[in-house]
Enzyme design. Structure first.
Site, mmCIF file in Angstrom:
data_model
loop_
_atom_site.group_PDB
_atom_site.id
_atom_site.type_symbol
_atom_site.label_atom_id
_atom_site.label_comp_id
_atom_site.label_asym_id
_atom_site.label_seq_id
_atom_site.Cartn_x
_atom_site.Cartn_y
_atom_site.Cartn_z
ATOM 1 C CG HIS A 174 8.412 4.224 5.618
ATOM 2 N ND1 HIS A 174 7.766 2.814 5.847
ATOM 3 C CD2 HIS A 174 6.963 5.057 5.799
ATOM 4 C CE1 HIS A 174 6.536 2.710 5.803
ATOM 5 N NE2 HIS A 174 5.920 4.164 6.162
ATOM 6 C CD GLU B 51 2.509 4.695 6.753
ATOM 7 O OE1 GLU B 51 1.501 3.298 7.173
ATOM 8 O OE2 GLU B 51 3.628 3.987 6.256
ATOM 9 C CG ASP C 257 9.640 1.236 3.175
ATOM 10 O OD1 ASP C 257 8.984 1.348 4.068
ATOM 11 O OD2 ASP C 257 8.675 2.242 2.306
ATOM 12 C CD GLU D 274 3.944 -3.261 1.831
ATOM 13 O OE1 GLU D 274 3.410 -2.952 0.488
ATOM 14 O OE2 GLU D 274 3.713 -2.498 2.492
#
Ligand code: TNX
Length: 543
Positions: free
Chosen positions: A276, A340, A196, A484
């Protein structure tokens, strides 16, 4: 005379009824097997008990059981190939009629024998997982197992759990522990999020800088990123100033894949593209639109910089990476991310715009579709399939791609209607990085949202909107653990347990057999096992 017969009849039937009603020990089985009939009595496992094994293809599972008994009860059972003339025994058999259902099994425990029956090794392994949940927690010379007849098979073929090892790194030992939890609940897919913006975690021999540079970030944001009113990032964000990094060597990966395989779990690696990807671009900025330089992301969110779709060398780079990845992961699916991907850079990149023109694409969404389809061709040429997040629908789904529906269920429904295989993993209720209590002040920091155990349990992965022949494209579902705010493995345990247990029942047990109250009763028994294993599970469901 008639009267006497009637009285005797009543007495006999009430005695039988009383026997049927004799309380049997409540069992803490999770996921609930599809058929369970309990009876009184127990099988007493001692050091004299034998294991009868007539088919050598089941040797591995037998040694798995024996080593479990040795570790936990100091019992090492003799394995024989003929029925013993005296004493009790466990026997491994195969069903007479074979139907090709390799995950099905039956397990019959009576006072003299325990009979395991399965067509495939996975089924036998699952029968043993069920047996382990019947064993007492305390060690003693005589291990008592309650009599029960179980016939079982899974509802879905894809029973997945994911772990993000990019945002925070978990050691291979921790990953193996996570795999143990999956095996305990009869999951069969481990989706390993290895890449990522915030860290590249898999060694790629051809591109050593991916781990040398991309696996490291100079610091990490403290808490959640803040934004100004106009949506731009706030300058008030605080950073910890502590360098963070870690990666798995190819040897580590092989070890984890083999470990998972021994528990009938397929590892699906995720290599994110085209978005990402900042950690990879920090190492190899040439494959971006601007040329960099970049640093591995130190905050949460999505980076503007992504792989350049107009540059042919980007594809060669990714194909070389995927080639090494495919050699390491024997499963059918390679996850290519696809989620995304911000299109800002592509909009102003001359190479990307030239690609759009040359390929007669409508816009940047179609460019994303071009990107994924080109990668798919390469992956298919090696005999594998791609799976991606639901954004890969935008601009057109690559012809053979499977889809993971995360932004709700619409993506999954659309893909199934187009006859593409789907794994359902909608944020609600499949994101285990969300809160487990409405009162966030009493919970460790989480990404947001409220996703309690009851909601996970109530989930039905097959959307009602699908027709019957479309529903068969729903392979199953998956729980996702994005990290996260999950800084250590104890918190991975806290966020995933017991939601993982609830999801296992969604995936294994037929809906008509499920009952939340009954699940909670079994879960309370099962938590003693979690305590013994030292799992830091959330106790919110007890409140
Ligand atoms: C969305 S799910 C993401 C992840 C984040 C997650 C946080 C998906 C395909 N992308 O990158 O970690 O939300 O919940």
């Amino acid at each position: 005379m008639k009267k006497i017969c009637l009285v005797i009849g009543i007495l006999i039937s009430s005695a039988l009824f009383a026997q049927e009603k004799m309380p049997v020990t409540p069992l803490g089985l999770i996921p609930l097997p599809n058929k369970v009939v309990q009876s009184n009595g127990e099988f007493k496992l001692t050091k004299e008990t034998k294991i009868v094994l007539m088919n050598s293809s089941f040797e591995l599972e037998v040694s798995y059981l024996n080593s479990y008994l040795k570790t936990n009860y100091d019992l090492e059972l003799q394995v024989v190939s003929v029925l013993p003339s005296d004493g009790n025994y466990m026997i491994i058999t195969e069903p007479e009629v074979k139907v090709g259902q390799l995950e099905n099994y039956s397990l019959n425990v009576n006072q003299n024998q325990i009979l395991f029956s399965a067509e495939g090794n996975a089924g036998l392994f699952y029968s043993m997982q069920t047996l382990l949940q019947l064993l007492p927690l305390q060690k003693s010379a005589e291990v008592k197992i309650p009599c029960v007849q179980i016939k079982d098979s899974p509802r879905y073929a894809w029973r997945g759990m994911h772990l993000d090892c990019s945002r925070h790194f978990f050691t291979k030992e921790e990953v193996k522990k996570y795999i143990d939890y999956l095996a305990m609940y009869k999951f069969n897919v481990f989706h390993w999020h290895l890449v990522d913006d915030q860290g590249w975690r898999i060694e790629i021999k051809k591109y050593p800088l991916l781990t040398k540079i991309g696996s490291q970030r100079k610091e990490t944001i403290i808490g959640k990123p803040a934004f100004n009113k106009d949506g731009t990032p706030s300058k008030d964000d605080k950073y910890d100033g502590i360098a963070y990094g870690g990666f798995y060597t190819q040897e580590d990966i092989k070890e984890v894949v083999a470990y998972a395989k021994s528990k009938y779990i397929t590892v699906v690696p995720e290599i994110e593209m085209p978005g990402h990807s900042l950690a990879a671009l920090a190492a190899y900025p040439n494959y971006s639109c601007t040329g960099g330089p970049f640093e591995t992301f130190t905050k949460w969110g999505v980076s503007d910089d992504v792989y350049c779709a107009g540059n042919d060398s980007t594809f060669l780079f990714l194909e070389n990476i995927l080639s090494e990845v495919m050699d390491l992961f024997p499963g059918k699916y390679i996850h290519i991310g696809g989620d995304e991907c911000l299109k800002d850079r592509w909009k102003v990149c001359p190479k990307c715009q030239k690609r759009i023109a040359d390929e007669k694409l409508k816009d940047e969404s179609e460019l994303q579709s071009y990107f994924i389809t080109r990668i798919e061709k390469y992956v298919n040429s090696k005999g594998k399939q791609i799976i991606g997040w639901d954004e890969i629908l935008e601009g057109g789904l690559a012809p053979n791609a499977a889809l993971m529906s995360w932004r709700g269920t619409e993506g999954g429904i659309a893909a199934a209607q187009q006859k593409h295989f789907v794994v359902m993993t909608p944020g609600k209720p499949c994101y285990f990085d969300h809160y487990q209590s409405k009162d966030k002040t009493k919970e460790p920091l989480a990404i947001g949202g409220f996703n309690p155990l009851a909601a996970v349990y109530a989930y039905n992965p097959t959307p009602q909107a699908l027709l019957e022949d479309e529903s068969k494209y729903i392979m199953g579902a998956q729980g996702n653990v994005w990290t996260e705010y999950i800084t250590d493995f104890a918190k991975v345990q806290y966020m995933s347990m017991p939601r993982m247990a609830a999801l296992s029942e969604v995936l294994w047990t037929l809906p008509e057999k499920k009952n939340y109250k009954d699940f909670l009763m079994r879960l309370k028994i099962h938590t003693k096992t979690l305590d013994k294993m030292g799992v830091n599970y959330s106790k919110q469901f007890l409140k």
